[in-house]
Design a protein around this motif. Structure first.
Motif, PDB file in Angstrom:
ATOM      1  N   TYR A  91       0.696   2.051 -45.057  1.00  0.00           N
ATOM      2  CA  TYR A  91       0.839   3.329 -45.546  1.00  0.00           C
ATOM      3  C   TYR A  91      -0.526   4.069 -45.195  1.00  0.00           C
ATOM      4  O   TYR A  91      -0.644   5.225 -45.626  1.00  0.00           O
ATOM      5  CB  TYR A  91       1.028   3.128 -47.027  1.00  0.00           C
ATOM      6  CG  TYR A  91       0.162   1.711 -47.879  1.00  0.00           C
ATOM      7  CD1 TYR A  91      -1.100   1.886 -47.847  1.00  0.00           C
ATOM      8  CD2 TYR A  91       0.867   0.659 -48.133  1.00  0.00           C
ATOM      9  CE1 TYR A  91      -1.868   0.780 -48.310  1.00  0.00           C
ATOM     10  CE2 TYR A  91       0.351  -0.389 -48.429  1.00  0.00           C
ATOM     11  CZ  TYR A  91      -1.117  -0.118 -48.532  1.00  0.00           C
ATOM     12  OH  TYR A  91      -1.800  -1.691 -48.847  1.00  0.00           O
ATOM     13  N   HIS A 127       5.322   7.747 -46.174  1.00  0.00           N
ATOM     14  CA  HIS A 127       6.392   7.532 -45.653  1.00  0.00           C
ATOM     15  C   HIS A 127       6.955   8.715 -44.734  1.00  0.00           C
ATOM     16  O   HIS A 127       7.872   9.445 -45.094  1.00  0.00           O
ATOM     17  CB  HIS A 127       7.730   7.274 -46.633  1.00  0.00           C
ATOM     18  CG  HIS A 127       7.438   6.246 -47.620  1.00  0.00           C
ATOM     19  ND1 HIS A 127       6.810   6.231 -48.898  1.00  0.00           N
ATOM     20  CD2 HIS A 127       7.561   4.995 -47.269  1.00  0.00           C
ATOM     21  CE1 HIS A 127       6.768   5.225 -49.477  1.00  0.00           C
ATOM     22  NE2 HIS A 127       7.318   4.340 -48.398  1.00  0.00           N
ATOM     23  N   GLY A 137       7.442   5.034 -39.073  1.00  0.00           N
ATOM     24  CA  GLY A 137       6.769   4.784 -40.384  1.00  0.00           C
ATOM     25  C   GLY A 137       5.481   3.924 -40.447  1.00  0.00           C
ATOM     26  O   GLY A 137       5.475   3.225 -39.505  1.00  0.00           O
ATOM     27  N   HIS A 139       5.144   2.661 -44.330  1.00  0.00           N
ATOM     28  CA  HIS A 139       5.780   1.956 -45.067  1.00  0.00           C
ATOM     29  C   HIS A 139       4.982   1.527 -46.377  1.00  0.00           C
ATOM     30  O   HIS A 139       3.808   1.218 -46.252  1.00  0.00           O
ATOM     31  CB  HIS A 139       6.368   0.685 -44.591  1.00  0.00           C
ATOM     32  CG  HIS A 139       7.376   1.028 -43.463  1.00  0.00           C
ATOM     33  ND1 HIS A 139       8.757   1.056 -43.557  1.00  0.00           N
ATOM     34  CD2 HIS A 139       7.360   1.392 -42.319  1.00  0.00           C
ATOM     35  CE1 HIS A 139       9.589   1.465 -42.733  1.00  0.00           C
ATOM     36  NE2 HIS A 139       8.622   1.652 -41.721  1.00  0.00           N
ATOM     37  N   GLN A 145       6.733  -3.517 -43.095  1.00  0.00           N
ATOM     38  CA  GLN A 145       6.856  -3.288 -41.656  1.00  0.00           C
ATOM     39  C   GLN A 145       6.762  -4.203 -40.621  1.00  0.00           C
ATOM     40  O   GLN A 145       7.215  -4.014 -39.489  1.00  0.00           O
ATOM     41  CB  GLN A 145       5.804  -2.000 -41.541  1.00  0.00           C
ATOM     42  CG  GLN A 145       4.497  -2.657 -41.023  1.00  0.00           C
ATOM     43  CD  GLN A 145       3.633  -2.682 -42.417  1.00  0.00           C
ATOM     44  OE1 GLN A 145       4.102  -2.724 -43.524  1.00  0.00           O
ATOM     45  NE2 GLN A 145       2.288  -2.985 -42.246  1.00  0.00           N
TER      46      GLN A 145
END
Length: 346
Positions: A91, A127, A137, A139, A145
């Motif tokens: 992220y 995302h 991505g 994630h 991931q």
């Protein structure tokens, strides 16, 4: 006898492929490479600074994880990739998106939840995807991931192409069980995947020395015969040299490899993290002595490859791109309510 010889040959070949490579010397960059890496890292830095401002103004909602300090990792890796190689990460992903060539407008608009965002304003900070740029991505689930990255590598092998999956995750995610299940399968099938551990030393706020029994993350694949090396993740040249080696390793059929990127984030884990688990002096020391952008800037000046004025102009150009992205992201319309019912798998 021939059968035994063949078995011995295979065994010897497998043994050789498991020999851990040595950490290469930092790449010897040309002027063009130094200038390019400087601009790319500066774009990420200025973009993240602006994202932090917009978050503080309430224009970005939810979680927001900034990449400030870690720019050399993704830029150095991206410089070694070829078209078709895939990227997947966690992220803390804005820097990866920009490095893969995704537009600053599209990334910022996604942060503010607008129609022009790269996930149509429905994914937000954590995302985002781009099939065109082979970016999968972004994630939000810690470590999720990693098996997906191995899945991308499996697809490459199944299709018979020579693409490599670059799978990023952090030191915190390195302790997740699904990571080790992935390591086992990736080596069992000798998948073309480079596991890049962005070791910023604190995960969500606990230092690696307090949370990990083995703090040398390059050894995390040892029990699966996956080699690994430690890399100075604050030096874009060191990252690039390691990237060239690792990509060749995976592309040539030797299977997965781990890069333990020794990096550092200047901000908290997310915008809501005051980062009281470390001292201001520690952060300032890293900034003063190991900042990835300042290292390149100083080399450009020392070698006479750029003047202060030229570097200021690059910064001005980057700031204009970021300002334009912020203006777009705050004036672009929000998604129509009908978007609630699109892109849904039943």
């Amino acid at each position: 006898m021939a059968s035994r010889a063949n078995k011995a040959s295979v065994s010897k070949s497998q043994s050789a492929s498991n020999t851990a490579p040595k950490t290469p010397k930092p790449a010897d960059f040309t002027k063009e490479q130094e200038m390019s890496s400087y601009r790319e890292m500066l774009l990420i830095r200025r973009f993240e600074e602006k994202a932090g401002q917009l978050y503080g103004m309430g224009l970005i909602g939810g979680f927001c994880h900034l990449y400030i300090g870690q720019e050399a990792v993704v830029v150095g890796m991206q410089m070694a990739q070829k078209d078709g190689d895939q990227v997947i990460t966690a992220y803390r992903d804005h820097g990866h998106m920009l490095a893969t060539g995704m537009s600053a407008r599209g990334v910022m608009a996604e942060l503010t939840g607008r129609r022009g965002g790269l996930s149509k304003g429905k994914g937000g900070s954590m995302h985002m995807f781009s099939k065109e740029k082979h970016f999968y991505g972004g994630h939000g689930i810690v470590g999720a991931q990693v098996p997906l990255g191995a899945g991308l590598a499996f697809a490459n092998r199944y299709r018979g192409n020579d693409n490599v999956s670059l799978t990023y995750f952090g030191d915190g995610a390195s302790n997740q069980g699904q990571v080790y299940e992935t390591f086992n399968m990736a080596k069992l099938w000798n998948l073309p995947v480079v596991f890049i551990i962005e070791n910023n030393r604190y995960a969500m706020g606990t230092s690696v020395t307090r949370s990990s029994a083995e703090t040398d993350f390059s050894k995390r694949g040892s029990s699966f015969n996956i080699p690994g090396i430690q890399v100075d993740g604050m030096d874009v040249r060191a990252v690039n040299a390691a990237a060239e080696m690792a990509l060749e390793w995976a592309r040539s059929g030797k299977g997965p490899i781990i890069l333990d990127m020794q990096t550092y984030r200047y901000r908290g884990h997310s915008m809501s993290d005051p980062a009281k688990y470390r001292s201001k002096e520690e952060v300032q020391k890293v900034r003063a002595e190991h900042d990835p952008i300042e290292q390149v800037r100083q080399r450009l000046l020392d070698k006479g490859w750029a003047t202060e004025e030229e570097l200021k102009n690059i910064d001005k150009e980057v700031r204009e791109i970021v300002a334009d992205s912020a203006d777009f992201a705050t004036h672009d319309p929000e998604p129509d309510v009908s978007e609630l019912y699109t892109d849904i798998l039943l």
